[in-house]
Design a protein around this motif. Structure first.
Motif, PDB file in Angstrom:
ATOM      1  N   VAL A   1       0.861  -1.177   0.000  1.00  0.00           N
ATOM      2  CA  VAL A   1       0.000   0.000   0.000  1.00  0.00           C
ATOM      3  C   VAL A   1       0.899   1.228   0.000  1.00  0.00           C
ATOM      4  O   VAL A   1       1.775   1.357   0.877  1.00  0.00           O
ATOM      5  N   ILE A   2       0.718   2.098  -0.971  1.00  0.00           N
ATOM      6  CA  ILE A   2       1.525   3.319  -1.099  1.00  0.00           C
ATOM      7  C   ILE A   2       0.608   4.516  -0.892  1.00  0.00           C
ATOM      8  O   ILE A   2      -0.447   4.611  -1.517  1.00  0.00           O
ATOM      9  N   ALA A   3       1.008   5.423  -0.023  1.00  0.00           N
ATOM     10  CA  ALA A   3       0.232   6.638   0.227  1.00  0.00           C
ATOM     11  C   ALA A   3       1.156   7.841   0.134  1.00  0.00           C
ATOM     12  O   ALA A   3       2.307   7.790   0.585  1.00  0.00           O
TER      13      ALA A   3
ATOM     14  N   PRO B   1      -5.030  11.624   8.018  1.00  0.00           N
ATOM     15  CA  PRO B   1      -4.754  10.194   8.180  1.00  0.00           C
ATOM     16  C   PRO B   1      -5.869   9.354   7.567  1.00  0.00           C
ATOM     17  O   PRO B   1      -7.034   9.756   7.541  1.00  0.00           O
ATOM     18  N   PHE B   2      -5.499   8.185   7.087  1.00  0.00           N
ATOM     19  CA  PHE B   2      -6.483   7.320   6.428  1.00  0.00           C
ATOM     20  C   PHE B   2      -6.254   5.876   6.848  1.00  0.00           C
ATOM     21  O   PHE B   2      -5.116   5.395   6.866  1.00  0.00           O
ATOM     22  N   GLN B   3      -7.354   5.186   7.155  1.00  0.00           N
ATOM     23  CA  GLN B   3      -7.287   3.782   7.537  1.00  0.00           C
ATOM     24  C   GLN B   3      -7.733   2.907   6.366  1.00  0.00           C
ATOM     25  O   GLN B   3      -8.898   2.934   5.964  1.00  0.00           O
ATOM     26  N   VAL B   4      -6.804   2.160   5.824  1.00  0.00           N
ATOM     27  CA  VAL B   4      -7.137   1.192   4.790  1.00  0.00           C
ATOM     28  C   VAL B   4      -7.797  -0.022   5.436  1.00  0.00           C
ATOM     29  O   VAL B   4      -7.339  -0.507   6.477  1.00  0.00           O
ATOM     30  N   VAL B   5      -8.885  -0.478   4.831  1.00  0.00           N
ATOM     31  CA  VAL B   5      -9.528  -1.732   5.229  1.00  0.00           C
ATOM     32  C   VAL B   5      -9.183  -2.752   4.136  1.00  0.00           C
ATOM     33  O   VAL B   5      -9.715  -2.668   3.026  1.00  0.00           O
ATOM     34  N   PRO B   6      -8.273  -3.693   4.423  1.00  0.00           N
ATOM     35  CA  PRO B   6      -7.763  -4.558   3.346  1.00  0.00           C
ATOM     36  C   PRO B   6      -8.834  -5.290   2.562  1.00  0.00           C
ATOM     37  O   PRO B   6      -8.771  -5.376   1.336  1.00  0.00           O
TER      38      PRO B   6
ATOM     39  N   SER C   1       2.414  -6.305  13.642  1.00  0.00           N
ATOM     40  CA  SER C   1       1.041  -5.847  13.801  1.00  0.00           C
ATOM     41  C   SER C   1       0.086  -6.644  12.919  1.00  0.00           C
ATOM     42  O   SER C   1       0.269  -6.711  11.710  1.00  0.00           O
ATOM     43  N   PRO C   2      -0.945  -7.241  13.509  1.00  0.00           N
ATOM     44  CA  PRO C   2      -1.965  -7.902  12.700  1.00  0.00           C
ATOM     45  C   PRO C   2      -2.965  -6.915  12.093  1.00  0.00           C
ATOM     46  O   PRO C   2      -3.823  -7.303  11.321  1.00  0.00           O
ATOM     47  N   GLU C   3      -2.829  -5.652  12.453  1.00  0.00           N
ATOM     48  CA  GLU C   3      -3.728  -4.623  11.963  1.00  0.00           C
ATOM     49  C   GLU C   3      -2.983  -3.693  11.004  1.00  0.00           C
ATOM     50  O   GLU C   3      -1.839  -3.323  11.249  1.00  0.00           O
ATOM     51  N   MET C   4      -3.647  -3.334   9.931  1.00  0.00           N
ATOM     52  CA  MET C   4      -3.071  -2.368   9.000  1.00  0.00           C
ATOM     53  C   MET C   4      -2.862  -1.041   9.723  1.00  0.00           C
ATOM     54  O   MET C   4      -3.789  -0.498  10.310  1.00  0.00           O
ATOM     55  N   PRO C   5      -1.634  -0.508   9.707  1.00  0.00           N
ATOM     56  CA  PRO C   5      -1.406   0.781  10.370  1.00  0.00           C
ATOM     57  C   PRO C   5      -2.147   1.917   9.671  1.00  0.00           C
ATOM     58  O   PRO C   5      -2.422   1.845   8.467  1.00  0.00           O
ATOM     59  N   VAL C   6      -2.465   2.942  10.404  1.00  0.00           N
ATOM     60  CA  VAL C   6      -3.098   4.121   9.833  1.00  0.00           C
ATOM     61  C   VAL C   6      -2.070   4.855   8.971  1.00  0.00           C
ATOM     62  O   VAL C   6      -0.930   5.088   9.391  1.00  0.00           O
ATOM     63  N   LEU C   7      -2.470   5.207   7.774  1.00  0.00           N
ATOM     64  CA  LEU C   7      -1.581   5.949   6.881  1.00  0.00           C
ATOM     65  C   LEU C   7      -1.540   7.404   7.325  1.00  0.00           C
ATOM     66  O   LEU C   7      -2.598   8.044   7.474  1.00  0.00           O
TER      67      LEU C   7
END
Length: 815
Positions: free
Chosen positions: A669-671, A677-682, A720-726
């Protein structure tokens, strides 16, 4: 009173009608008149594209411009007024003529798309050629494909002229607008398809809303409130063939509004016998967002045109470039020594991967008028060396000693080649072709194209070691040549010739400043491997690759970004010609260098840098390639997430890609330039992303193993099992610095492959041929490559690092 019966002809498989509303099959319905003489009574002519019980698209008229005027299906008796004409009137001064119904016949069969059923309606447009006293026969067809071979469904509309057509020019038409036929003239699209976008003009430029003219491209209709397609799937419309003269008008033939008005380009003067032009309406097979819809459409197009691509070193290995924005593009003297000094510095750097080829531009050829008003920009007089710039002439290529990519956009008016080969002159009076600079140039005649380019490419190989060819200004090569606008087949014959020559010479091609029609046209050209989808680095903003990449990738060709620097060189660039006189664009900073380098790799196209001697950041380049210059790429280009197509999106750029096929083992994921800030939901945002039940380890890339490994333990940054906030972009020097987040599949055994942590695409199939979870660990098959890499994996939160060679099999865990 004579009566008229209107028969509705509907075609679709019954099974398809049971599908859900978001992914149901398409079918077409046409209201067909059955009396040859009487205007419509009551229910008028019309057609519909239906998905399950919902009408997605519809129209109420068909029209064609032949014999000097417009001819249209008759209006209903309740509104029995002639259609207003916006073009020439038919012979005799009457208002728009009425098409006479001749016959209708059902059609069915199987082709490369799949099984279909349909109908073809034959019409006659009066005032035929005086010697025949007969009207022009026009056939309008509609075929339903309820289940495509490549998935999804489609409706194909055809417009045919069995006996050809004369006097077809629409006086108001240009390359940007106007058609000579209105079928399928679309009045309305479904109310849930509230938004649309397309591609238009040079660099396959994306545009919000439809595109128009022969320089436009496919159009995606979708829900602006839900671009992920969960409520209503998008629809993609496009020409299916004759791409260079496939056009779309801004209005219907009579000036009334139209949602989509496709047809053959209205500047065409006549049509040959048997001419047929087709358009497709595509729908994905299941609930799908914008990316999935365009991908499915592209797969169908590739199947129809049997698309294949040749190998090309420029998209496989690192390249040095001299394009506009390169530090030595505008070099004026001793350019050979400057370039060789740069190569020597690169070869001496242990941190910098090897460069494998040179994109040789910068006006090295003979042309005494280069950059003057007397010729088109960068026109070629002859491919002999300009010895003022390159005193060593052709011996320069021997001293560089690597394959060259050579460049020829078109040829100057004074080219000596015109004495050997029949050539056409551009017309600077055409829209967009005059001014300063004027596009005054010559180009081979269509029937001479193959012979000329065969000779030119052989010359390039023999004299310059050419392995790849770049024609440029393809937009101007079409819109500035009258013959290509007036003749329905001339441009295709011209491109066919160039492609055939490249195939004979075993050369790859990059096409530049191309339109979406050129990308479509290249479906049948194996030698075309990539298209530029950005403007020149010189002007800034050449990191914006996303939507252009979507179309090129879908159509089976790689997108390409322009050249870039690996460090901030603004202190010397203006003097060298690498930046405008007013100073360099803001994205030429050090943080911008990281962004440009990352984006270049993630396109899967050429990675071509252009630093001044001694100014290359070798460590940054090492994130893109192995030491021998082999690029370490993702499996497909980085593409915008579907949410970014939404009507409310205004938060910078978020792109995503992956490594592996349908069973991917890594995601990227490239931001950049986020305003918040943005939270990607895979599961929502990543096309081809992890399944809802999958476990993934996410980490933020920093180019070293240190962020993940601390004395053989996995740090929190990589656990981290969670996608970090961009994060939002930081104003100042770091504004353009991208965020790269990498995800690795976490097996049920609690093992995960992190890959080569020094590479942007750390889980690339260029490194790993396969990655499989086993009951107690991982089995990794290394791809074939030269040398070795350091591979990092994790099992039960403990890190394992090892050196792996190309072709080696790794078994990790307790299996």
């Amino acid at each position: 009173m004579t009566c008229l019966v209107v028969v509705t002809v509907a075609f679709a498989a019954r099974a398809a009608q049971a599908a859900s509303s978001t992914g149901a099959s398409l079918r077409c319905e046409v209201d067909v008149p059955t009396h040859p003489q009487t205007p419509h009574v009551g229910k008028p002519f019309g057609w519909r594209v239906i998905r399950e019980a919902e009408v997605l698209m519809s129209g109420d008229v068909a029209a064609v411009h032949v014999n000097g005027g417009w001819w249209a299906t008759p209006p209903s008796q309740s509104t029995a007024q002639p259609h207003a004409s916006s073009g020439n009137l038919p012979r005799g001064g009457a208002s728009t003529g009425v098409l006479q119904f001749v016959s209708q016949r059902p059609t069915s069969g199987t082709d490369s798309l799949g099984r279909y059923t349909g109908v073809t309606v034959q019409w006659s447009a009066g005032n035929g050629a005086p010697e025949t006293k007969e009207g022009t026969v026009w056939e309008t067809g509609c075929r339903s494909y309820p289940e495509l071979t490549e998935g999804g469904s489609a409706v194909v509309f055809t417009s045919g002229f069995p006996g050809g057509a004369q006097d077809t020019v629409v006086p108001s038409a240009t390359a940007d607008d106007g058609v000579l036929s209105n079928w399928p003239l679309t009045r309305a699209v479904h109310s849930n398809l509230t938004a649309s976008f397309s591609w238009a003009s040079e660099f396959v430029g994306p545009t919000n809303g439809p595109s128009y003219g022969a320089i436009g491209g496919p159009i995606v209709f979708y829900s602006g409130a839900d671009p992920t397609g969960r409520s209503v799937a998008p629809v993609v419309v496009s020409p299916l063939d004759n791409f260079k003269v496939g056009s779309s008008a801004k209005t219907a033939f009579d000036g009334t509004p139209a949602a989509w008005a496709p047809g053959t380009l209205g500047t065409v003067e006549s049509l040959p016998r048997g001419y047929e032009h087709s358009w497709v309406v595509y729908s994905p097979a299941a609930p799908a967002g914008v990316t999935a819809a365009v991908h499915g459409y592209g797969r169908a197009m590739q199947r129809i045109h049997n698309t294949t691509r040749v190998d090309d070193i420029t998209v496989e290995k690192l390249q040095y470039q001299t394009d506009n924005g390169a530090e030595y593009c505008f070099c004026t003297e001793k350019c050979d020594e400057k370039l060789l000094s740069t190569k020597a510095a690169l070869d001496a750097s242990k941190a910098t991967p090897s460069v494998a080829s040179l994109s040789f531009q910068g006006g090295w050829w003979k042309n005494p008028k280069l950059h003057t008003a007397g010729c088109a920009p960068w026109c070629v007089s002859s491919w002999e060396a300009n010895t003022t710039k390159f005193p060593t002439g052709e011996t320069f290529k021997d001293r560089w000693n690597q394959p060259f990519q050579l460049y020829a956009p078109y040829f100057c008016r004074d080219t000596p080649y015109a004495a050997q080969w029949p050539m056409l002159d551009s017309d600077t009076a055409l829209p967009g072709c005059g001014g300063a600079p004027a596009y005054a140039f010559k180009t081979p005649e269509p029937d001479s194209s193959e012979a000329f380019y065969t000779w030119l490419m052989d010359y390039g190989k023999t004299h310059w070691g050419m392995s790849s060819f770049e024609p440029d200004f393809l937009h101007q090569n079409f819109v500035c040549v009258s013959e290509f606008l007036a003749n329905a087949t001339a441009a295709k014959v011209w491109f066919d010739g160039m492609s055939a020559a490249a195939t004979k010479q075993n050369l790859a091609m990059q096409w530049c400043m191309a339109t979406p029609a050129d990308v479509l046209n290249a479906l049948s050209y194996p030698s075309v491997t990539n298209f530029r989808v950005t403007t020149d680095y010189y002007y800034g903003h050449s990191w914006d690759v996303g939507r252009g990449s979507l179309l090129t990738w879908a159509l089976g060709v790689r997108p390409s970004k322009d050249t870039f620097w690996t460090s901030n060189q603004s202190d010397i660039a203006v003097g060298l010609g690498g930046c405008p006189h007013g100073g360099c664009p803001a994205d030429h900073s050090n943080s911008g260098a990281v962004l440009h380098t990352l984006i270049a790799l993630m396109t899967t196209g050429p990675v071509g840098f252009s630093d001044a001697a001694g100014r290359t950041n070798g460590t940054l380049l090492a994130a893109t390639a192995l030491q021998d210059g082999t690029l370490v790429q993702p499996s497909r280009p980085a593409l915008p997430i579907d949410l970014s197509y939404g009507s409310s999106w205004s938060n910078g750029y978020v792109l995503a890609t992956q490594s592996g096929g349908e069973q991917a083992w890594g995601w990227y994921v490239i931001a950049h330039q986020l305003s918040a800030p943005f939270q990607v939901v895979p599961t929502r945002d990543l096309y081809g992303g992890p399944a809802p039940s999958a476990s993934v380890l996410w980490r933020t890339w920093d180019g070293t193993a240190g962020a993940c490994v601390n004395q053989s333990a996995l740090t929190a940054a990589c656990a981290s099992p969670e996608m970090p906030v961009l994060p939002a972009a930081v104003k100042g020097e770091a504004y353009y610095h991208p965020t790269l987040v990498v995800g690795s599949v976490l097996c049920s055994s609690q093992w995960a492959l992190l890959g080569d942590l020094t590479k942007f695409a750390s889980l690339s199939t260029d490194l790993f041929a396969s990655v499989e979870c086993t009951p107690r660990g991982l089995q990794v098959q290394m791809a074939e490559f030269s040398g070795s890499v350091v591979v990092t994996a994790v099992g039960h939160a403990r890190v394992v690092t090892l050196v792996a060679r190309g072709g080696q099999t790794l078994k990790l865990g307790s299996d």
